[in-house]
Design a protein around this motif. Structure first.
Motif: not given
Lengths: 185, 185
Positions: B61-72
């Motif tokens: 989950g934290t990986l995905i959140v960081d990934c989304l932060l980077d993408a946004f």
DNA sequence: GAAGTTTCGATACCCAAGGTTTTGAAACCT
DNA sequence: AGGTTTCAAAACCTTGGGTATCGAAACTTC
């Protein structure tokens, strides 16, 4: 006319445990959350065997969808004007999603459906379509407008539920109605 | 002042692989869906070891959140009027969610958060709060109004994504803007 | 009453996936 | 050189969805 009332099929009849399973499903989801509400725990809560559940519902997703169908029932499309019909429908679904376990189960099966096209099809055809058709009929709106309405209302309610763990409070449901109604004049 | 620029910590420095992991995460989610995008597959796609990923991100989950932060990235809050700012922000997030893998990842981690209070906290504080604060500041609205706005916009977009598997088309994003703007005068 | 059919409960089992542990090697510091 | 941290590889644990098997129970029809 021998088949007007089709004869009971051969074999041992099913015991009437669906209601018990639905109730145990919602209470288990309410207590433990969607992911920890395993089929094994739901079966244990009802006192029946896990295999019996899998004999009636092929997957956990279909069990949840049937459970939600049972919990929702038909949409009450009351009101003289379109505004009253929409308003009462929005408040109705908001109230249902606020019932213990219902919102969690809905959000959980919805999220499972994201990566599961088969479950998405079940969710769309069994759960969404009946309400979509009823709303199309009652409001006289084309399909894509009703789909948009459902996206907005259900999406908003589930996002609040998923983000906070709590159903949307009445004041915000009021705001939702107030925002949506003018758009559908 | 010896610690104004803290000395590099001892030991082998981390290799700069975060960007590679983020890219592989989105492409894997895009190809296989959220549930089948396992950490093992993401690791294999980058050529690094699964344990390396778990050393940097404690959970998927934290990986995905960081990934989304980077993408946004940051919200572009452009426009002279409040209406222009809101409109551009809504179209921006709709566009981001429509990018390959982003919508799936967002919907997937969101649904995981439903049954996982820890992940919900991460999602709320790391992903939602920065945008909420920026919007509060730019629009001069109180917190609960911005939270409601986010529920409506993101909830609607994710519901469409989850129900159909496809991002919302531009015409419906237009409708969303048209519905939301008058409500926030 | 006996055969056939279906459901039920119990148990064991398979598999995928998140997450941990261990080990040895590599890369950096003092 | 010694200390510290990261890395890759591999084995491993646990949970949970779903399946297979088996014997017993509850119906049907003959």
């Amino acid at each position: 006319m021998t088949s007007s009332t089709p004869a009971r099929p051969p074999g041992r009849p099913r015991s009437g445990i669906n209601d018990v399973v639905f109730a145990a499903t919602l209470s288990t989801v309410h207590e433990l959350g969607y992911a920890r509400a395993t089929v094994e725990r739901i079966a244990a809560a009802t006192g029946i065997a896990k295999t019996t559940i899998y004999r009636r519902w092929p997957t956990k997703g279909t069990l949840i969808v049937d459970c939600l169908l049972d919990a929702f029932g038909p949409v009450p499309l009351e009101g003289d004007s379109r505004a009253e019909i929409m308003s009462s429908a929005i408040r109705w679904i908001a109230g249902k999603i606020g019932e213990p376990g219902v919102g969690d189960a809905f959000a959980g099966v919805f999220s499972d459906a994201v990566s599961d096209p088969g479950l998405r099809e079940v969710l769309s055809s069994r759960l969404q379509d009946p309400y979509r058709l009823a709303l199309q009929d009652a409001l006289g709106e084309p399909e894509h407008r009703i789909l948009f309405l459902i996206d907005v209302v259900v999406g908003t309610l589930l996002h609040r539920m998923g983000m906070t763990g709590e159903p949307m409070v009445d004041d915000d449901v009021d705001a939702l109605v107030e925002m949506v109604l003018p758009f559908f004049h």
